[in-house]
Design an enzyme around this catalytic site. Structure first.
Site, mmCIF file in Angstrom:
data_model
loop_
_atom_site.group_PDB
_atom_site.id
_atom_site.type_symbol
_atom_site.label_atom_id
_atom_site.label_comp_id
_atom_site.label_asym_id
_atom_site.label_seq_id
_atom_site.Cartn_x
_atom_site.Cartn_y
_atom_site.Cartn_z
ATOM 1 N N LYS A 88 0.936 -1.231 0.184
ATOM 2 C CA LYS A 88 0.123 0.228 -0.158
ATOM 3 C C LYS A 88 0.853 1.238 -0.069
ATOM 4 O O LYS A 88 0.664 2.023 -1.068
ATOM 5 C CB LYS A 88 -0.944 -0.007 1.129
ATOM 6 C CG LYS A 88 -1.807 1.187 1.387
ATOM 7 C CD LYS A 88 -2.879 1.009 2.641
ATOM 8 C CE LYS A 88 -4.032 0.213 1.901
ATOM 9 N NZ LYS A 88 -4.421 -0.765 2.813
ATOM 10 N N GLY B 35 -8.691 -7.324 3.438
ATOM 11 C CA GLY B 35 -9.485 -7.490 4.673
ATOM 12 C C GLY B 35 -8.905 -8.377 5.779
ATOM 13 O O GLY B 35 -9.488 -8.586 6.903
ATOM 14 N N TYR C 272 11.727 -36.220 -15.209
ATOM 15 C CA TYR C 272 10.275 -36.130 -15.228
ATOM 16 C C TYR C 272 9.551 -36.219 -13.767
ATOM 17 O O TYR C 272 10.153 -36.719 -12.729
ATOM 18 C CB TYR C 272 9.538 -36.959 -16.280
ATOM 19 C CG TYR C 272 9.661 -38.470 -15.569
ATOM 20 C CD1 TYR C 272 8.825 -38.994 -14.786
ATOM 21 C CD2 TYR C 272 10.797 -39.432 -15.951
ATOM 22 C CE1 TYR C 272 8.610 -40.298 -14.208
ATOM 23 C CE2 TYR C 272 10.838 -40.692 -15.342
ATOM 24 C CZ TYR C 272 9.592 -41.206 -14.380
ATOM 25 O OH TYR C 272 9.873 -42.384 -13.914
ATOM 26 N N CYS D 240 7.029 -40.258 -8.594
ATOM 27 C CA CYS D 240 5.743 -40.545 -9.069
ATOM 28 C C CYS D 240 4.634 -40.515 -7.804
ATOM 29 O O CYS D 240 3.750 -40.890 -7.770
ATOM 30 C CB CYS D 240 5.672 -41.907 -9.685
ATOM 31 S SG CYS D 240 6.351 -43.371 -8.515
ATOM 32 N N ARG E 28 -3.543 -1.640 -6.292
ATOM 33 C CA ARG E 28 -2.917 -3.069 -5.969
ATOM 34 C C ARG E 28 -3.266 -4.014 -6.977
ATOM 35 O O ARG E 28 -4.197 -3.960 -7.767
ATOM 36 C CB ARG E 28 -3.120 -3.439 -4.667
ATOM 37 C CG ARG E 28 -4.809 -3.927 -4.454
ATOM 38 C CD ARG E 28 -4.909 -4.559 -3.153
ATOM 39 N NE ARG E 28 -6.335 -4.729 -2.707
ATOM 40 C CZ ARG E 28 -7.078 -4.547 -1.400
ATOM 41 N NH1 ARG E 28 -6.309 -4.463 -0.582
ATOM 42 N NH2 ARG E 28 -8.246 -4.662 -1.374
ATOM 43 N N ARG F 109 -3.782 2.919 8.114
ATOM 44 C CA ARG F 109 -3.996 1.794 7.429
ATOM 45 C C ARG F 109 -2.714 0.829 7.285
ATOM 46 O O ARG F 109 -1.717 1.058 7.443
ATOM 47 C CB ARG F 109 -4.138 2.159 5.929
ATOM 48 C CG ARG F 109 -5.598 2.836 5.561
ATOM 49 C CD ARG F 109 -5.669 3.408 4.295
ATOM 50 N NE ARG F 109 -6.652 4.225 4.082
ATOM 51 C CZ ARG F 109 -7.977 3.933 3.602
ATOM 52 N NH1 ARG F 109 -8.111 2.950 3.258
ATOM 53 N NH2 ARG F 109 -8.827 4.943 3.410
ATOM 54 N N MET G 258 -6.261 -7.683 7.794
ATOM 55 C CA MET G 258 -5.482 -6.771 8.787
ATOM 56 C C MET G 258 -6.721 -5.317 9.073
ATOM 57 O O MET G 258 -7.382 -5.204 8.064
ATOM 58 C CB MET G 258 -4.160 -6.215 8.529
ATOM 59 C CG MET G 258 -3.165 -7.493 8.565
ATOM 60 S SD MET G 258 -1.210 -6.889 8.114
ATOM 61 C CE MET G 258 -1.438 -6.536 6.599
ATOM 62 N N SER H 29 12.528 -44.228 -9.921
ATOM 63 C CA SER H 29 11.237 -43.458 -10.003
ATOM 64 C C SER H 29 10.981 -43.194 -8.413
ATOM 65 O O SER H 29 10.828 -44.206 -7.344
ATOM 66 C CB SER H 29 10.247 -43.834 -10.398
ATOM 67 O OG SER H 29 9.091 -43.275 -10.264
ATOM 68 N N HIS I 151 -5.639 -42.777 1.214
ATOM 69 C CA HIS I 151 -6.143 -43.483 0.036
ATOM 70 C C HIS I 151 -7.145 -42.967 -0.790
ATOM 71 O O HIS I 151 -7.193 -42.752 -1.827
ATOM 72 C CB HIS I 151 -6.635 -44.985 0.732
ATOM 73 C CG HIS I 151 -7.034 -45.909 -0.783
ATOM 74 N ND1 HIS I 151 -8.392 -45.852 -1.016
ATOM 75 C CD2 HIS I 151 -6.456 -46.637 -1.672
ATOM 76 C CE1 HIS I 151 -8.776 -46.634 -2.043
ATOM 77 N NE2 HIS I 151 -7.558 -47.061 -2.513
#
Length: 869
Positions: free
Chosen positions: A8, A87, A843, A823, A332, A78, A89, A756, A448
């Site tokens: 701000k 919103g 990957y 994975c 902002r 502020r 603070m 993997s 699971h």
């Protein structure tokens, strides 16, 4: 300078530099916030003098004096952190008023009603934020006065009414606190500054920071700024406007305003805001700002265009009009939906405001979840009846069922169902697949239910601790509401909320802008992205989302299908190798067909098939009735069946007879699976499909395990190739999920061509945590800062990550061309993907519905690395 001034303060200074009208003021830096907390929530020495010096300059600019009844100057106080926390603070307006100064404000403005309206607002706000007086007490008194005067709007109260309300408010403050409301403006100012710094650590701010990854040490700045008044008369107004539609990204001014009001009136919703321009005005709406204040509206449009061009991003602006003059109070970067984020990023590239790299970094990878799953129409949602963990995003409504069998049966009849369970197991897979959504009482984000639901793209709320299930009565209770089988409920898998009845959903949207952004991401990333997929349908979904192969095909999920579970159980309960081999021969053609479907869907792309991993008892029934039925189906004596089932039960199955240990004991199981893979690959190749199988051996702890089972796989391949008259190129590797395998990776790599990382189990074994049970206490660990995040959601870089990095380095030392991927669930987590890029994996693999997220996260990771190179 947003690190020092907060967002701000920095943006107000920047608007001033651009010549945009901004009320004068000054910012107290975030360094003071750090000192405030270091000193036990006390302002540092010397600050008062600096504030008074800055205030004196403002007084000179404004030709007014703070606290002077004859020529009063009022200010706002502020908050403003470097990252927007809307919103979260506190703010205090109209500061500097007391019984004497309010009379001066009446003389100065010529409007007693405005002066006392500002005073009552100040008392309420200051008492709430600084003194801790319950705000409800003020609202009750305001509503009581309106009823007494027979009016519905605050604006209908007279100056005398508001003066009476001020006196009533001050009595309430004394009654609640035992002290008079402070009337020294300078003491009011420092009370407000302390309170705004203190709001950095309110529960809502702490929660917001945790959810949005904002570090605690950043702190907030505090801006003290001259008040301008939107409540000074009919030629005054206040409002909020976005430079683009934050819901869709459309390039148009989007916002609302209120005449004769202050900023909190717009935010609080206590009055119905008015449209910004003629285009937004619907039949019956009051006049727009464009019509009531055309000159100020034109100035606002010009300021909005200038600020968007300057910041090169959608802006969220707050403004006030005081007696026909426009003042800008804040700008902002605007919060926006995923749809708006994608459209805005792509269109700004076309408008030459930003480049592609900036566009990619503008869209959060996690945001894409909103585009890939149905979402609830929150405007139509009632109050929730409970909340669990947002385990798998999306939204789903359906009739409650309590068993997987019932889910499958009703879904087959065309009904939408929600499977409600205490927790799920692999045996529930068919019901989970049939259900529109899954709700469980227990289990965490990687339980699971959560893992499988994400893989299927099913909405899931897990760990809903308030959920109680009485299977005998076919009833569940949540939030005091009884839910019977067949009752309709709605799940919001993106928030974890549960609703009674059906709530309308909004379909996912993936338009040309999304495809364009994904194409840019693919051009920027180094990491390849695969999917975890167990069926041809999953594989097709993954490919549709841009997967470059399958990184994990879990063969055990195929065994739970109704047409083969009996053969699996017959194999498990076999007494001899011959009996086991006969049962496996029955399963072979089924597995082969599964693999052929997956190879067809992934033609030309690698498919990593993990051979059987879970312990055998998971495939067996648990209840007495189910065991009796199994004995009848297999033609075995009940006692013999019960004894065999009991023998296979383990005290700690995760560390028991599973994975490669099963194949060391019963090699015929892996032999059958390898044969199914190779026969499927050969037959697909004959049909013109280009299969690329990779055989993965799970739970290896010692290179000798991998070497022995690799030999079994190679021998099986040779037999199949000889029988089929065709060879197919393949590779054999292992899943690194046991810490010992990571520590001895240099040895393990000599027997395998790829690693993997199964980080779900590697995390469990490294941290000594059960992923299914730890959800009960891990939130406390995160809240106390023991863990920065849930280690099953984002990788524990210091512990698990250390082992992964070590294994990568040692594995490639032994085999330079060692292919390495991940994975586990971390393969779809942006923070973990950043780590995978840093250790140069090849990957990542994740559930099909997270593939686009992983693609964008991989691009982010690579772009961030290039910045530091």
């Amino acid at each position: 300078m947003r690190d020092l001034l907060g967002g701000k303060g920095a943006n107000l200074a920047e608007m001033t530099r651009l010549g945009i009208p901004v009320p004068p003021g000054f910012t107290i830096s975030t360094e003071v916030c750090h000192e405030f907390y270091r000193r036990g929530r006390k302002l540092p020495a010397g600050l008062r003098e600096e504030v008074f010096e800055a205030l004196a300059k403002v007084e000179t600019w404004m030709k007014a004096r703070f606290g002077d009844p004859d020529n009063p100057l009022l200010v706002s106080v502020r908050s403003g952190a470097r990252a927007s926390m809307p919103g979260m603070m506190d703010t205090i307006l109209n500061l500097g008023l007391n019984d004497r100064v309010v009379r001066g404000l009446v003389e100065q403005s010529g409007d007693a009603r405005f002066a006392f309206d500002s005073y009552r607002r100040f008392i309420q706000m200051y008492s709430d934020v600084v003194l801790g007086v319950p705000i409800e007490g003020f609202e009750e008194r305001l509503e009581a006065l309106k009823r007494e005067r027979n009016v519905s709007e605050d604006t209908e109260l007279t100056a005398a009414d508001l003066e009476q309300l001020v006196a009533d408010y001050k009595k309430f403050v004394r009654m609640d606190t035992g002290h008079d409301f402070p009337d020294n403006p300078r003491e009011q100012l420092f009370g407000a500054i302390s309170a705004v710094f203190g709001s950095w650590n309110t529960p809502r701010a702490v929660t917001y920071r945790r959810l949005n990854g904002i570090p605690e040490h950043w702190g907030t700045g505090v801006t003290v700024q001259v008040m301008v008044f939107g409540n000074l008369g009919d030629d005054c107004a206040t409002g909020v406007v976005f430079t683009r539609d934050p819901a869709t990204g459309e390039r148009r001014l989007f916002g609302e305003y209120l005449p004769n009001a202050q900023g909190e009136d717009v935010v609080a919703g206590i009055r119905t805001p008015r449209p910004m321009d003629r285009k937004s005005r619907k039949p019956g709406d009051p006049p727009s700002l464009e019509e009531t204040e055309p000159r100020c509206f034109r100035e606002l449009v010009l300021a909005a265009k200038l600020l968007e061009r300057h910041y090169r991003d959608m802006q969220d602006l707050e403004f006030t009009i005081q007696r026909g003059k426009l003042w800008m109070l804040q700008t902002r970067a605007g919060k926006r939906t995923a749809l708006a984020a994608v459209r805005t990023a792509v269109e700004m590239v076309r408008e030459r405001l930003i480049d592609r790299k900036t566009a990619l970094m503008r869209v959060s990878a996690d945001q894409l979840d909103q585009l890939l799953h149905p979402t609830l129409d929150t405007k139509a949602a009632p109050a929730s009846i409970g909340q669990g963990l947002a385990a798998s995003p999306g939204a789903a409504s359906g009739a409650v069922v309590f068993t997987a069998e019932e889910a499958e049966s009703q879904a087959a009849d065309g009904k939408d169902v929600i499977l409600v369970r205490r927790e799920t197991s692999p045996e529930d897979i068919h019901g989970m697949h049939a259900a529109r959504g899954i709700l469980t009482a227990f289990g965490g984000m990687t339980s699971h239910a959560a893992v499988v639901a994400r893989g299927m793209g099913r909405c899931c709320v897990s760990g809903c601790s308030g959920l109680e299930i009485d299977l005998a009565r076919g009833l569940a209770t949540l939030g005091g509401v009884e839910i019977a089988a067949g009752d309709e409920i709605t799940l919001n898998g993106s928030t974890g909320f549960v609703y009674q009845g059906a709530v309308p959903t909004l379909a996912p949207t993936m338009g040309p802008d999304f495809l364009t952004l994904m194409r840019w991401a693919d051009g920027a990333r180094r990491l390849r992205v695969r999917a975890n997929a167990d069926t041809p349908a999953d594989a097709e979904t993954a490919r549709k989302f841009g997967a470059e192969g399958i990184g994990l095909c879990r063969t055990e999920h195929m065994f739970f299908q109704a047409d083969r579970i009996l053969a699996v159980r017959r194999m498990i309960l076999s007494e001899t190798t011959e009996e086991r081999a006969e049962a496996l021969r029955h399963l072979l053609p089924m597995q082969r067909e599964d693999f052929m479907g997956i190879f067809r869907a992934m033609t030309g792309l690698p498919v990593t098939v993990r051979l059987l991993d879970p312990p055998l008892h998971e495939f067996l029934p648990h209840t007495a009735e189910e065991i009796e039925a199994l004995a009848r189906d297999l033609g075995l004596p009940l006692e013999v069946t019960r004894r065999k089932v009991d023998v296979l039960r383990e005290a700690n199955p995760m560390l028991g007879h599973r994975g490669c240990r099963l194949a060391i004991t019963y090699p015929e199981i892996y032999e059958m699976q390898a044969r199914a893979v190779f026969e499927a690959a050969c037959r697909c190749a004959k049909a013109g499909v280009r299969p690329r199988p990779e055989i993965m051996i799970p739970l290896v702890a010692d290179v000798k395990e991998l070497a022995e089972l690799r030999a079994l796989v190679d021998q099986t391949a040779e037999k199949v190739f000889r029988d089929e008259g065709r060879k197919v190129r393949y590779s054999v590797g292992t899943m690194i999920e046991v810490p010992r395998a990571a520590l001895t990776a240099e040895q393990v790599a000599t027997a395998g061509e790829f690693f993997s990382f199964g980080t779900n189990d590697l995390t469990q074994m490294t941290l000594g945590l059960s992923r299914d049970d730890s959800g009960r206490f891990l939130p406390t660990y995160v809240e106390k800062g023991i863990y920065p995040t849930d280690p099953f959601v984002s990788m524990d870089v210091d512990g698990v990550g250390f082992l992964v990095k070590l294994a990568v380095e040692r594995g490639r030392k032994a085999r330079k061309d060692l292919k390495i991927g991940i994975c586990g669930e971390h393969g779809g987590d942006p923070q973990s993907i950043r780590f995978c890029e840093s250790v140069r994996m090849d990957y990542v693999s994740c559930s099909p519905y997270r593939v686009p997220i992983a693609r964008l996260a991989a691009a982010h990771a690579r772009l961030e690395e290039r910045q530091t190179e």
